[in-house]
Design a protein around this motif. Sequence first.
Motif, PDB file in Angstrom:
ATOM      1  N   THR A   1       0.338  -1.206   0.361  1.00 31.26           N
ATOM      2  CA  THR A   1       0.177   0.252   0.031  1.00 31.26           C
ATOM      3  C   THR A   1       1.054   0.846  -0.172  1.00 31.26           C
ATOM      4  N   LEU A   2       0.779   2.068  -0.747  1.00 33.69           N
ATOM      5  CA  LEU A   2       1.555   3.291  -1.050  1.00 33.69           C
ATOM      6  C   LEU A   2       0.525   4.314  -0.547  1.00 33.69           C
ATOM      7  N   GLU A   3       1.183   5.915  -0.859  1.00 40.58           N
ATOM      8  CA  GLU A   3      -0.120   6.979  -0.773  1.00 40.58           C
ATOM      9  C   GLU A   3      -1.065   7.151  -1.628  1.00 40.58           C
TER      10      GLU A   3
END
Length: 213
Positions: A19-21
């Motif tokens: 999960t990234l921004e």
Amino acid sequence: MIDATEQINAVRRQVGTRTLEAGAARVSTISQTYRATLDDLWDACTNAERIPRWFLPITGDLRLHGTYQLEGNAGGTVESCEPPHRFTATWEMGGEVSWIEVRLTPVDDEHTRFELDHIAHVDQDRWAQFGPGAVGVGWDLGLFGLASYLAGDGSGVRPEDSAEWMASDEGRRAMELSSRLWGEASIAAGTDADEARAAAERTTAFYTGAPAA
């Protein structure tokens, strides 16, 4: 001559998510243990004079926040650097941005484990079409080049001979095996087996020019 099948089988592959921004991303991880010291392998992976000996010609400023460009391939920015263990960089190509993270871990005084994550936001249609092999086969070829270079006895494939080797029967077999094993890694990550194997066939066709079944 380095045995291509043996080399492809020496590599470990894993597929996951992160999960990234900007949201969920796909992660394709490839790793291999080499007969090389930690410092030597770090230098081989970060020294602009040595990278072309196993990968591609490179220009730029290979330091923290510096930019780089691989000839005919991706470029980007070095986002973090923790010598001699880890670096991260953007991987920018065709108007798209993904990321790589390289980690080196000593196994003993003479062996070091190389591990690379390729992290990308991939739309579902493209993932369904090609799966992780779209980038994974290319990284397999990179690790083949690194193994060839570190062999140091002339038994490997030199970068200047790579195009000819990839067009050979051995090269095509290596890419086909790599693609199939990335398909198996996708299945292990939860992808439907038939869908993953169909995607692997399309990836094989892309890299080898052979028609998909």
